[in-house]
Design a protein around this motif. Structure first.
Motif, PDB file in Angstrom:
ATOM      1  N   LEU A   1     -13.162 -14.334 -47.099  1.00 43.51           N
ATOM      2  CA  LEU A   1     -11.887 -14.083 -46.444  1.00 43.51           C
ATOM      3  C   LEU A   1     -12.024 -13.557 -45.015  1.00 43.51           C
TER       4      LEU A   1
ATOM      5  N   LYS B   1      -1.719 -13.022 -45.589  1.00 45.78           N
ATOM      6  CA  LYS B   1      -1.206 -13.044 -46.956  1.00 45.78           C
ATOM      7  C   LYS B   1      -1.438 -14.418 -47.586  1.00 45.78           C
TER       8      LYS B   1
ATOM      9  N   THR C   1      -6.775 -17.406 -52.689  1.00 43.87           N
ATOM     10  CA  THR C   1      -7.858 -16.931 -53.564  1.00 43.87           C
ATOM     11  C   THR C   1      -7.355 -16.655 -54.978  1.00 43.87           C
ATOM     12  N   LYS C   2      -6.070 -16.457 -55.113  1.00 46.26           N
ATOM     13  CA  LYS C   2      -5.472 -16.241 -56.426  1.00 46.26           C
ATOM     14  C   LYS C   2      -4.956 -17.549 -57.021  1.00 46.26           C
TER      15      LYS C   2
ATOM     16  N   GLN D   1     -11.955  -8.490 -57.740  1.00 49.15           N
ATOM     17  CA  GLN D   1     -11.897  -7.693 -56.518  1.00 49.15           C
ATOM     18  C   GLN D   1     -12.587  -6.352 -56.708  1.00 49.15           C
TER      19      GLN D   1
ATOM     20  N   ASP E   1      -3.926 -16.450 -46.909  1.00 47.97           N
ATOM     21  CA  ASP E   1      -5.345 -16.556 -47.262  1.00 47.97           C
ATOM     22  C   ASP E   1      -5.629 -15.871 -48.596  1.00 47.97           C
ATOM     23  N   ILE E   2      -5.067 -14.686 -48.751  1.00 52.34           N
ATOM     24  CA  ILE E   2      -5.274 -13.939 -50.001  1.00 52.34           C
ATOM     25  C   ILE E   2      -4.642 -14.688 -51.171  1.00 52.34           C
ATOM     26  N   TRP E   3      -3.464 -15.249 -50.910  1.00 49.90           N
ATOM     27  CA  TRP E   3      -2.774 -15.966 -51.974  1.00 49.90           C
ATOM     28  C   TRP E   3      -3.594 -17.145 -52.478  1.00 49.90           C
TER      29      TRP E   3
ATOM     30  N   ILE F   1     -12.987 -14.763 -52.240  1.00 47.99           N
ATOM     31  CA  ILE F   1     -12.647 -13.447 -51.697  1.00 47.99           C
ATOM     32  C   ILE F   1     -13.698 -13.020 -50.671  1.00 47.99           C
TER      33      ILE F   1
END
Length: 489
Positions: free
Chosen positions: A282, A288, A294-295, A262, A290-292, A279
């Motif tokens: 996005l 949240k 990517t992890k 990031q 969507d971000i999760w 990322i």
């Protein structure tokens, strides 16, 4: 006060066991389960369950019962073992709509206690699993995986250099190779050496994963899933305290590289990687969830890829030592294509049929996950007149399937020639799982494994230590590794 709490916990446990046993015995009188060992009152087959090498025990149950599907009842929990390709294909592939869940107790342990909740391999069947599966497929289908070939070849070339400098440390060199491939693809990390902190972090996570997925522990939680909810001082629940020790390591291993990607993206300096791509895609107002994802997807690559490829490469080394005639034949084929003047690459794939056969035989001879990853059936079902109740743990005995003497004559032998006949067996795809739960990184895994095998054969003779031969011994966790135990000949 503490004594009262313990008393209440014991009473609650007794009630739960009684209810479970009552339900089990009530249903048992009305349903015909698949055959299996004779059950004892109350505890069922608790004493029959193997603590190691379960794939051998379950195959023996099939042979004794004459059925390719066998059943065990352990304190009210139903365990169904599929010991043939026919049964596994029928249930896990053709009926995948009801056989694609995961058993909740294992998820509870690994996800809630150790922090493996990001790994889609263990997620229950549902919307979150589907989101991660779609994202994973976008980066690791058969076409996209070919983009990772240069990174795989770089890692293989480093492996060769390391083997030249210190051949005795070949196991560490193999782990470095697999770690380099995974970390570069997932995060764009350029692994520097065997002391690389990212590789070290991954190894610590994988130690925790091995604990979480050990057959003994997973079986314990299948038998008495309510132990997950008991305090750590409760008899049998001491594993919870041990599990919590791994949580910081898991958080650091997947959190730190994700955060660094990031930061690098914000600075315009991020190298290409799955994380960077995800990322970047996005949008302006990601949720949240969507971000999760990517992890979670790169974290799943981390866990699913490193140890599995390492296990297969270790099996390859063992086979080459125990079957030197196979090694010589493969080396002659490689030399005929490269003329001994260069290393093989992916453009040589179709010109090396015997090397390709060795890859298939490695996957067959000792599959990485000999008992697969257990499925959970979501509805009552019937197979060939036998009742499979909802909630049953369903285990494909991949080891047994790969040693079916009808499909694989002389199945105990490492015999690449079986794949070169006019009508060869199907590719050993079951090594990567079944149905909707099949490993989505299988295309990348095959190519990494092929590159390692072809290049090691082109460069080295793999020989035993003096006059000692390794024994064919494997660990019993969900991911099985060869144990290089030597004995004097």
């Amino acid at each position: 006060m503490l004594d009262h709490i313990r008393l209440y916990a014991l009473l609650a446990s007794a009630i739960l066991i009684s209810l479970s046993l009552f339900t089990t015995f009530s249903r048992r009188h009305h349903k015909k389960y698949p055959p299996g060992p004779r059950r004892l009152p109350f505890i069922g087959n608790l004493l029959d369950m193997p603590s190691k090498d379960g794939w051998i025990t379950y195959k023996k149950w099939s042979e004794e019962s004459g059925s390719d599907v066998v059943h065990a009842d352990v304190l009210g929990s139903h365990i169904i073992i599929l010991n043939s390709a026919k049964a596994a294909n029928e249930l896990l592939d053709k009926r995948s709509s009801i056989y694609s869940d995961r058993y909740d107790c294992f998820i509870s342990f690994s996800a809630r206690l150790m922090g493996f909740h990001f790994n889609h391999v263990f997620l229950p069947y549902g919307d979150q699993w589907r989101r991660q599966r779609r994202a994973f497929h976008a980066h690791f289908d058969a076409t996209t995986s070919k983009a990772y070939r240069p990174l795989e070849m770089q890692a293989v070339q480093r492996l060769l250099r390391n083997l030249i400098s210190s051949p005795d440390n070949f196991s560490q060199h193999l782990r470095l190779m697999t770690g380099q491939i995974i970390l570069s693809i997932a995060y764009g990390i350029n692994v520097q050496s065997e002391g690389d902190p990212y590789v070290g972090a991954a190894e610590r996570v994988l130690e925790g994963f091995s604990l979480a997925s050990s057959s003994r522990l997973a079986l314990l939680l299948d038998m008495v899933p309510w132990l997950v909810y008991m305090p750590s001082w409760f008899p049998g629940a001491g594993f919870k305290e041990e599990a919590r020790k791994w949580l910081p390591a898991v958080d650091r291993a997947i959190g730190i590289p994700h955060a660094e990607v990031q930061e690098a993206l914000a600075a315009g300096k991020a190298p290409p990687s799955v994380t960077a791509t995800m990322i970047s895609q996005l949008g302006e107002n990601p949720t949240k969830e969507d971000i999760w994802v990517t992890k979670a997807v790169p974290g799943s690559i981390y866990i699913a890829g490193s140890d599995t490829t390492l296990s297969s490469l270790s099996t390859f080394f063992l086979a080459m030592i125990l079957y030197p005639e196979v090694q010589r034949k493969a080396q002659a084929e490689v030399d005929s294509v490269t003329c001994g003047s260069r290393l093989p690459d992916f453009s040589d794939f179709d010109e090396l049929p015997y090397v390709n056969a060795i890859l298939k035989e490695v996957l067959r001879w000792h599959p990485v996950t000999p008992l697969g990853v257990a499925h959970r059936v979501m509805e009552d079902d019937v197979y060939e007149g036998h009742f499979i109740p909802v909630g049953s743990t369903v285990m494909p005995n991949v080891w047994s399937i790969m040693r079916d003497p009808v499909i694989f004559p002389e199945s105990d032998r490492f015999l690449p020639e079986r794949w070169l006949v006019t009508d060869p067996p199907p590719f050993p795809e079951v090594a990567f799982g079944y149905g909707r739960r099949i490993c989505q990184g299988r295309f990348m895994a095959r190519e990494s494994l092929w590159a390692g095998i072809a290049n090691v054969l082109a460069t080295f003779d793999i020989l035993p230590v003096k006059d000692n031969l390794p024994k064919e011994v494997y660990t019993s966790g969900i991911i099985s590794f060869v144990v290089f135990i030597y004995f004097h000949t």
